[in-house]
Design a protein around this motif. Sequence first.
Motif, PDB file in Angstrom:
ATOM      1  N   PRO A  21       0.441  -1.091  -0.278  1.00  0.00           N
ATOM      2  CA  PRO A  21      -0.042  -0.068   0.113  1.00  0.00           C
ATOM      3  C   PRO A  21       0.986   1.037  -0.256  1.00  0.00           C
ATOM      4  N   ASP A  22       1.865   0.953   0.511  1.00  0.00           N
ATOM      5  CA  ASP A  22       2.863   2.609   0.202  1.00  0.00           C
ATOM      6  C   ASP A  22       2.934   2.984  -0.779  1.00  0.00           C
ATOM      7  N   LYS A  23       3.291   2.031  -1.481  1.00  0.00           N
ATOM      8  CA  LYS A  23       3.247   2.429  -2.626  1.00  0.00           C
ATOM      9  C   LYS A  23       2.498   1.868  -3.860  1.00  0.00           C
ATOM     10  N   LEU A  24       1.840   2.221  -3.838  1.00  0.00           N
ATOM     11  CA  LEU A  24       0.141   2.136  -4.313  1.00  0.00           C
ATOM     12  C   LEU A  24       0.268   0.827  -4.962  1.00  0.00           C
ATOM     13  N   ASN A  25       1.097  -0.276  -4.135  1.00  0.00           N
ATOM     14  CA  ASN A  25       0.805  -1.599  -5.031  1.00  0.00           C
ATOM     15  C   ASN A  25       0.972  -2.148  -6.073  1.00  0.00           C
ATOM     16  N   GLY A  57      -4.764  -0.813   0.848  1.00  0.00           N
ATOM     17  CA  GLY A  57      -4.739   0.505   0.734  1.00  0.00           C
ATOM     18  C   GLY A  57      -5.834   1.573  -0.523  1.00  0.00           C
ATOM     19  N   ARG A  58      -4.984   2.842  -0.310  1.00  0.00           N
ATOM     20  CA  ARG A  58      -6.223   3.645  -1.137  1.00  0.00           C
ATOM     21  C   ARG A  58      -6.062   3.334  -2.477  1.00  0.00           C
ATOM     22  N   ALA A  59      -5.331   2.789  -2.705  1.00  0.00           N
ATOM     23  CA  ALA A  59      -5.474   2.034  -4.383  1.00  0.00           C
ATOM     24  C   ALA A  59      -5.040   0.618  -5.059  1.00  0.00           C
ATOM     25  N   ALA A  64       3.739  -0.942 -13.089  1.00  0.00           N
ATOM     26  CA  ALA A  64       4.887  -2.017 -12.927  1.00  0.00           C
ATOM     27  C   ALA A  64       5.787  -0.691 -12.266  1.00  0.00           C
ATOM     28  N   ASP A  65       6.363  -1.470 -11.019  1.00  0.00           N
ATOM     29  CA  ASP A  65       7.362  -0.698 -10.271  1.00  0.00           C
ATOM     30  C   ASP A  65       8.412   0.028 -11.162  1.00  0.00           C
ATOM     31  N   ILE A  66       8.442   1.823 -10.122  1.00  0.00           N
ATOM     32  CA  ILE A  66       8.828   2.622 -11.521  1.00  0.00           C
ATOM     33  C   ILE A  66      10.350   2.777 -10.720  1.00  0.00           C
ATOM     34  N   SER A  67      10.546   2.529  -9.278  1.00  0.00           N
ATOM     35  CA  SER A  67      11.948   2.252  -9.236  1.00  0.00           C
ATOM     36  C   SER A  67      12.802   0.904  -9.620  1.00  0.00           C
ATOM     37  N   GLU A  68      11.911   0.256  -9.888  1.00  0.00           N
ATOM     38  CA  GLU A  68      13.687  -1.212 -10.790  1.00  0.00           C
ATOM     39  C   GLU A  68      13.496  -1.401 -11.431  1.00  0.00           C
ATOM     40  N   GLY A 107      -9.592   3.969  -6.297  1.00  0.00           N
ATOM     41  CA  GLY A 107      -8.628   4.376  -6.488  1.00  0.00           C
ATOM     42  C   GLY A 107      -8.011   3.823  -7.314  1.00  0.00           C
ATOM     43  N   TYR A 108      -5.764   4.502  -7.742  1.00  0.00           N
ATOM     44  CA  TYR A 108      -5.666   4.153  -9.068  1.00  0.00           C
ATOM     45  C   TYR A 108      -5.229   2.956  -9.259  1.00  0.00           C
ATOM     46  N   ALA A 109      -6.055   3.020 -10.417  1.00  0.00           N
ATOM     47  CA  ALA A 109      -5.314   1.429 -12.228  1.00  0.00           C
ATOM     48  C   ALA A 109      -4.479   1.947 -12.899  1.00  0.00           C
ATOM     49  N   MET A 110      -3.056   2.161 -12.656  1.00  0.00           N
ATOM     50  CA  MET A 110      -2.865   3.099 -14.142  1.00  0.00           C
ATOM     51  C   MET A 110      -1.569   1.568 -14.771  1.00  0.00           C
ATOM     52  N   GLY A 111      -1.621   2.089 -15.573  1.00  0.00           N
ATOM     53  CA  GLY A 111      -0.968   1.458 -16.409  1.00  0.00           C
ATOM     54  C   GLY A 111      -0.682   0.131 -16.055  1.00  0.00           C
ATOM     55  N   TYR A 133      -3.771   4.867 -18.580  1.00  0.00           N
ATOM     56  CA  TYR A 133      -2.250   4.474 -19.342  1.00  0.00           C
ATOM     57  C   TYR A 133      -1.489   5.514 -18.913  1.00  0.00           C
ATOM     58  N   PRO A 134      -0.832   5.836 -18.277  1.00  0.00           N
ATOM     59  CA  PRO A 134       0.186   7.569 -18.709  1.00  0.00           C
ATOM     60  C   PRO A 134       1.635   6.949 -18.584  1.00  0.00           C
ATOM     61  N   GLU A 135       1.496   5.593 -19.518  1.00  0.00           N
ATOM     62  CA  GLU A 135       3.422   5.612 -19.679  1.00  0.00           C
ATOM     63  C   GLU A 135       3.748   6.452 -20.703  1.00  0.00           C
ATOM     64  N   VAL A 136       3.493   6.757 -21.585  1.00  0.00           N
ATOM     65  CA  VAL A 136       3.128   7.487 -22.499  1.00  0.00           C
ATOM     66  C   VAL A 136       4.637   8.840 -22.139  1.00  0.00           C
ATOM     67  N   LYS A 137       3.592   9.086 -20.780  1.00  0.00           N
ATOM     68  CA  LYS A 137       4.027  11.085 -20.029  1.00  0.00           C
ATOM     69  C   LYS A 137       4.884  10.213 -19.900  1.00  0.00           C
ATOM     70  N   ARG A 138       5.333   9.018 -19.397  1.00  0.00           N
ATOM     71  CA  ARG A 138       7.048   8.518 -18.271  1.00  0.00           C
ATOM     72  C   ARG A 138       7.854   8.425 -19.659  1.00  0.00           C
ATOM     73  N   GLY A 139       7.423   8.352 -21.461  1.00  0.00           N
ATOM     74  CA  GLY A 139       8.514   7.823 -22.415  1.00  0.00           C
ATOM     75  C   GLY A 139       8.374   6.738 -22.259  1.00  0.00           C
TER      76      GLY A 139
HETATM   77  N1  COA Z   1       6.059   2.393  -9.229  1.00  0.00           N
HETATM   78  C1  COA Z   1       7.131   2.844  -7.807  1.00  0.00           C
HETATM   79  N2  COA Z   1       6.402   3.413  -6.530  1.00  0.00           N
HETATM   80  C2  COA Z   1       5.419   3.979  -7.408  1.00  0.00           C
HETATM   81  C3  COA Z   1       4.711   3.416  -8.030  1.00  0.00           C
HETATM   82  C4  COA Z   1       4.918   3.313  -8.890  1.00  0.00           C
HETATM   83  N3  COA Z   1       4.608   3.115 -10.402  1.00  0.00           N
HETATM   84  N4  COA Z   1       3.013   4.639  -8.353  1.00  0.00           N
HETATM   85  C5  COA Z   1       3.783   5.202  -7.225  1.00  0.00           C
HETATM   86  N5  COA Z   1       4.072   4.680  -6.437  1.00  0.00           N
HETATM   87  C6  COA Z   1       5.080   4.854  -4.431  1.00  0.00           C
HETATM   88  C7  COA Z   1       5.496   7.010  -5.029  1.00  0.00           C
HETATM   89  O1  COA Z   1       6.657   6.490  -5.276  1.00  0.00           O
HETATM   90  C8  COA Z   1       5.591   6.700  -3.530  1.00  0.00           C
HETATM   91  O2  COA Z   1       6.373   6.430  -2.690  1.00  0.00           O
HETATM   92  P1  COA Z   1       6.710   7.015  -1.387  1.00  0.00           P
HETATM   93  O3  COA Z   1       5.457   7.644  -0.119  1.00  0.00           O
HETATM   94  O4  COA Z   1       7.611   6.087  -1.210  1.00  0.00           O
HETATM   95  O5  COA Z   1       7.911   8.245  -1.725  1.00  0.00           O
HETATM   96  C9  COA Z   1       3.773   6.038  -3.045  1.00  0.00           C
HETATM   97  O6  COA Z   1       3.862   5.127  -4.362  1.00  0.00           O
HETATM   98  C10 COA Z   1       2.173   7.187  -3.251  1.00  0.00           C
HETATM   99  O7  COA Z   1       2.424   8.023  -4.196  1.00  0.00           O
HETATM  100  P2  COA Z   1       2.186   9.329  -4.750  1.00  0.00           P
HETATM  101  O8  COA Z   1       2.828  10.081  -6.169  1.00  0.00           O
HETATM  102  O9  COA Z   1       2.839  10.004  -3.605  1.00  0.00           O
HETATM  103  O10 COA Z   1       0.872   9.610  -4.702  1.00  0.00           O
HETATM  104  P3  COA Z   1      -0.442  10.350  -5.381  1.00  0.00           P
HETATM  105  O11 COA Z   1      -1.436  10.064  -4.973  1.00  0.00           O
HETATM  106  O12 COA Z   1       0.106  11.757  -5.340  1.00  0.00           O
HETATM  107  O13 COA Z   1      -0.094   9.577  -6.882  1.00  0.00           O
HETATM  108  C11 COA Z   1      -0.369   8.453  -8.621  1.00  0.00           C
HETATM  109  C12 COA Z   1      -0.900   8.860  -7.714  1.00  0.00           C
HETATM  110  C13 COA Z   1      -0.408   7.173  -9.072  1.00  0.00           C
HETATM  111  C14 COA Z   1      -0.972   9.183 -10.182  1.00  0.00           C
HETATM  112  C15 COA Z   1       1.440   8.901  -9.037  1.00  0.00           C
HETATM  113  O14 COA Z   1       1.365   7.392  -8.034  1.00  0.00           O
HETATM  114  C16 COA Z   1       1.682   8.320 -10.233  1.00  0.00           C
HETATM  115  O15 COA Z   1       1.708   8.649 -11.278  1.00  0.00           O
HETATM  116  N6  COA Z   1       1.989   6.459 -10.338  1.00  0.00           N
HETATM  117  C17 COA Z   1       2.966   6.525 -10.851  1.00  0.00           C
HETATM  118  C18 COA Z   1       2.475   5.500 -12.499  1.00  0.00           C
HETATM  119  C19 COA Z   1       2.854   5.292 -13.491  1.00  0.00           C
HETATM  120  O16 COA Z   1       3.355   6.123 -14.523  1.00  0.00           O
HETATM  121  N7  COA Z   1       2.318   3.800 -13.720  1.00  0.00           N
HETATM  122  C20 COA Z   1       2.852   3.632 -14.883  1.00  0.00           C
HETATM  123  C21 COA Z   1       4.143   2.818 -14.934  1.00  0.00           C
HETATM  124  S1  COA Z   1       4.899   1.676 -16.340  1.00  0.00           S
END
Ligand code: COA
Length: 245
Positions: A21-25, A57-59, A64-68, A107-111, A133-139
């Motif tokens: 939940p801390d990383k929005l799953n 949690g809230r999402a 995908a985990d961007i940190s990886e 809550g969020y279901a992204m990408g 699907y926000p991927e293209v915004k991240r390149g």
């Molecule tokens: N990978 C890794 N960590 C992520 C993540 C992801 N895809 N999405 C969210 N997190 C982490 C954040 O880094 C943050 O961690 P931190 O508290 O240790 O800094 C935590 O989850 C909460 O996210 P936060 O961005 O603070 O929440 P928000 O409510 O302000 O925004 C989103 C929510 C979904 C709009 C935003 O987190 C986001 O844009 N995430 C990426 C979505 C994305 O691009 N997904 C496709 C990836 S290819």
Amino acid sequence: MSEPLLSEDRGAVRVLTMNRPDKLNALNHALSQGLYDALWAAERDDAIAAVVLTGAGRAFCAGADISEFSSLTAEDPHAVAARADLTMNLHLAFSRMTKPVVAAVRGYAMGGGCGLALACDMVIASETAKLGYPEVKRGIVGAVVMPNLVRQVGRKVAFELLGLGEPVDAARAAALGMVNRVVPDDLLLDETVAIATTLAAMSRPAMAATKRLFHRVVELPLDQGLQAGRDTNMMMRSFRTKSHK
Ligand code: COA
């Protein structure tokens, strides 16, 4: 460290909860592999007849985990291929399983998270849901998620979602056919489990054959789809049918 995926059985329904939940799953390797393994474990378990997929949690899941990403580079093509295979196989599991899977999205279901929801057989969303699907915004590219998306919402809407990268709320997602039902947030899990329980109570051979045929006919030209339907029609004569009064 807490488990990235929680599993709880409610009768014949297995509830799988993505639990970061801390990383929005976000789907790191451990969660992706754990979910893949858990889906197939549910498929093999005779005590289980349907699955609910949700997020703690809230999402639901922020993709995908961007940190990886920094460890997945051209310098290590084997790691890149292994991860792509895992993502593909995870998205494929839902249609290969014979047991229905219902997503409960809050809550969020992204990408990749939105991709998982759409890969499920049904999606129940709470009023807080935001799907996109926000991927293209991240390149990068919403790649493995694309085949399900375009099949389910059609070309124009799929391109809009992938190309603009803007999320839609629960009401629009329902209007676009991404979501079956929208329910109040506090009822989300109970309503989803209730639907999964109804699915679980159906004849298992009939449900399995329905899912198998369903995923075949959506890919086939009409004549071949009708042929596949004819074959299942003949096969189902061997099922034990429930009499109706
Ligand atoms: N990978 C890794 N960590 C992520 C993540 C992801 N895809 N999405 C969210 N997190 C982490 C954040 O880094 C943050 O961690 P931190 O508290 O240790 O800094 C935590 O989850 C909460 O996210 P936060 O961005 O603070 O929440 P928000 O409510 O302000 O925004 C989103 C929510 C979904 C709009 C935003 O987190 C986001 O844009 N995430 C990426 C979505 C994305 O691009 N997904 C496709 C990836 S290819």
